[in-house]
Write an enzyme that holds these catalytic residues in place. Structure first.
Site, short mmCIF file in Angstrom:
data_model
loop_
_atom_site.label_atom_id
_atom_site.label_comp_id
_atom_site.label_asym_id
_atom_site.label_seq_id
_atom_site.Cartn_x
_atom_site.Cartn_y
_atom_site.Cartn_z
CG ASP A 64 61.30 -12.53 44.88
OD1 ASP A 64 60.46 -12.69 45.79
OD2 ASP A 64 61.44 -11.46 44.27
CE1 TYR A 157 58.03 -5.81 59.09
CE2 TYR A 157 56.93 -5.07 61.09
CZ TYR A 157 57.87 -5.86 60.46
OH TYR A 157 58.65 -6.71 61.21
CE LYS A 161 56.50 -9.01 60.06
NZ LYS A 161 57.21 -10.27 59.73
#
Length: 331
Positions: A64, A157, A161
């Site tokens: 992980d 998200y 980014k």
């Protein structure tokens, strides 16, 4: 051209599906020595066997990436297997969709942890190893065209980014004087991967890739190219270049258009019960593609099909093509 004598040692984080798996197979076709990283050991072993079929060496390393100690073990596995790390690729990412006000804070934080802190942990270990082996290596981080503009209902998200792009720029500046340590960023347009089938979703409708969609293999080729001829940033997909130009010329207009059009393209009308998807537990599918290129091709075919093609005749049963005249039926 190969920057190193002999076979290169490559670490790929997020190799069990999508862009990461496509990248593993692309490097395997070049007989690289691979360390494939993901959370699901069984899924990784399938990719390892596929790489072996290409004649490449490959080992699986389940980890992980949000755990710094686990990322250190990736370095240990690579050095034990191959003696060094020539290229480190950070591809791992998860996706959560929904209105910001409806999104559980633990889900938002998990996207940040995987997409940003996973990249941070991987970059820290990779750059440390590059220093150890004589200031030599290539780090490739994966952002997105959503690292240039927002999109409603994808706030965690998009935030990651943007952050990955800025973080990578900072690293590139800090290592400017290290002549043979290269820090690169790949920014693809919407990619055909399984991420939309296993994403977290609290929006209430099923998600899909937006249109147009590019193949994961295209991004993989760009990553392989960066490993051989490093550049600061590479956009993958002509739509990405067009978006970049539009953002420079009319950023407010682009923001308004994306706000209205993106949700229509991004979501189906079908209902979707709330799910955390693969945020906290790895789940499949573990394929390269998600079938979205075929999905949009079929929709385009339906849209532009001549009206006469939808007319059923007495001799043609519904949903069955008519048989060409003069062709014998096979036994």
């Amino acid at each position: 051209m190969n920057r190193w004598p002999g076979t290169r040692a490559i670490v790929i984080a997020g190799a069990s599906s999508g862009i990461g798996q496509a990248t593993a197979l692309a490097f395997a076709a070049r007989r690289a020595s691979l360390v494939l990283v993901g959370r699901d050991t069984g899924a990784l072993e399938v990719v390892v066997r596929a790489c072996h079929e290409h004649g490449a060496e490959a080992v699986a390393c389940a980890a992980d990436l949000t755990d710094p100690a686990a990322v250190e073990r990736i370095r240990d596995a690579a050095v034990a297997a191959y003696g060094r790390i020539d290229v480190w690729v950070n591809c791992a990412a998860v996706l959560m969709v929904g209105r910001f006000e409806d999104m559980p804070i633990e889900a938002f934080r998990r996207v940040i942890d995987v997409n940003l802190m996973g990249c941070v942990n991987g970059s820290r270990v990779a750059l440390s190893q590059f220093r150890t082996q004589g200031d030599r290596g290539v780090l490739i981080n994966t952002s997105s065209l959503l690292g240039m503009t927002g999109e409603p209902l994808l706030s965690p998200y998009v935030a990651t980014k943007f952050a990955v792009r800025g973080f990578t720029a900072c690293l590139r500046q800090e290592f400017e004087r290290a002549a043979d340590i290269h820090v690169c960023l790949v920014m693809p347009w919407a990619v055909d991967t399984p991420v939309y089938s296993k994403m977290g979703n609290v929006f209430g409708r099923q998600a899909r890739s937006i249109f147009p969609v590019i193949a994961a293999g295209r991004v993989a080729r760009a990553i392989v190219g960066l490993s051989e001829r490093p550049r600061r940033e590479v956009i993958v997909g002509i739509s990405g270049y067009m978006l970049g130009i539009a953002l420079k010329l009319a950023p407010m207009l682009v923001e308004r258009i994306v706000a209205r059009v993106a949700p229509v393209l991004q979501f189906k009308p079908d209902p979707q019960p709330p799910t955390m998807g693969n945020l906290f537990t790895p789940i499949g599918p573990y394929s390269v593609g998600g079938g979205w290129k075929s999905y949009w091709a079929e929709r385009a075919t339906r849209l532009f099909r001549p009206a006469s093609a939808n007319v059923q005749t007495q001799d043609t049963p519904p949903n069955r093509p008519s048989r060409p005249k003069g062709r014998a039926e096979a036994d």
